[in-house]
Motif scaffolding. Structure first.
Motif, PDB file in Angstrom:
ATOM      1  N   SER A  27     -17.688 -28.449  54.785  1.00  0.00           N
ATOM      2  CA  SER A  27     -18.493 -29.501  54.171  1.00  0.00           C
ATOM      3  C   SER A  27     -17.884 -29.906  52.830  1.00  0.00           C
ATOM      4  N   GLU A  28     -18.283 -31.067  52.367  1.00  0.00           N
ATOM      5  CA  GLU A  28     -17.804 -31.544  51.076  1.00  0.00           C
ATOM      6  C   GLU A  28     -18.340 -30.650  49.960  1.00  0.00           C
ATOM      7  N   ALA A  29     -19.578 -30.165  50.110  1.00  0.00           N
ATOM      8  CA  ALA A  29     -20.172 -29.287  49.101  1.00  0.00           C
ATOM      9  C   ALA A  29     -19.352 -28.005  48.945  1.00  0.00           C
ATOM     10  N   GLU A  45     -17.189 -26.805  45.425  1.00  0.00           N
ATOM     11  CA  GLU A  45     -17.295 -25.530  44.724  1.00  0.00           C
ATOM     12  C   GLU A  45     -15.922 -25.095  44.224  1.00  0.00           C
ATOM     13  N   VAL A  46     -14.913 -25.281  45.060  1.00  0.00           N
ATOM     14  CA  VAL A  46     -13.545 -24.923  44.687  1.00  0.00           C
ATOM     15  C   VAL A  46     -13.026 -25.895  43.631  1.00  0.00           C
ATOM     16  N   LYS A  85     -12.265 -32.158  58.930  1.00  0.00           N
ATOM     17  CA  LYS A  85     -12.782 -31.231  57.925  1.00  0.00           C
ATOM     18  C   LYS A  85     -12.381 -31.772  56.553  1.00  0.00           C
ATOM     19  N   PHE A  86     -12.729 -31.049  55.496  1.00  0.00           N
ATOM     20  CA  PHE A  86     -12.363 -31.466  54.151  1.00  0.00           C
ATOM     21  C   PHE A  86     -11.178 -30.648  53.645  1.00  0.00           C
ATOM     22  N   LEU A 113      -8.761 -31.530  40.994  1.00  0.00           N
ATOM     23  CA  LEU A 113      -8.647 -31.618  42.443  1.00  0.00           C
ATOM     24  C   LEU A 113      -9.699 -32.581  42.956  1.00  0.00           C
ATOM     25  N   ARG A 114      -9.469 -33.087  44.149  1.00  0.00           N
ATOM     26  CA  ARG A 114     -10.405 -34.016  44.766  1.00  0.00           C
ATOM     27  C   ARG A 114     -10.507 -33.699  46.249  1.00  0.00           C
TER      28      ARG A 114
END
Length: 63
Positions: free
Chosen positions: A16-18, A22-23, A41-42, A31-32
């Motif tokens: 997930s994007e969430a 976190e990272v 996936k992200f 980072l993006r």
């Protein structure tokens, strides 16, 4: 621009994007997260030119 399959395979995947954010907020450099068009996936990228950066979560609790 389409992500190359060889790049997708090398990068960490986040469900997930969430989870990816976190990272991002824990990293020492910008980072993006982005959704991969290969695996859906992200992944994270350090390329930020012309992109909006997510604002860090700030606690509003009284001090």
């Amino acid at each position: 621009m389409r992500t190359r399959l060889s790049i997708c395979r090398k990068k960490a995947r986040f469900a997930s994007e969430a989870e990816a954010l976190e990272v991002v907020f824990a990293a020492d450099y910008p980072l993006r997260p982005y959704r991969c068009d290969r695996c859906d996936k992200f992944h994270l990228t350090s390329r930020t030119k012309g992109k909006r950066m997510p604002k860090p979560l700030v606690s509003t609790a009284p001090a």
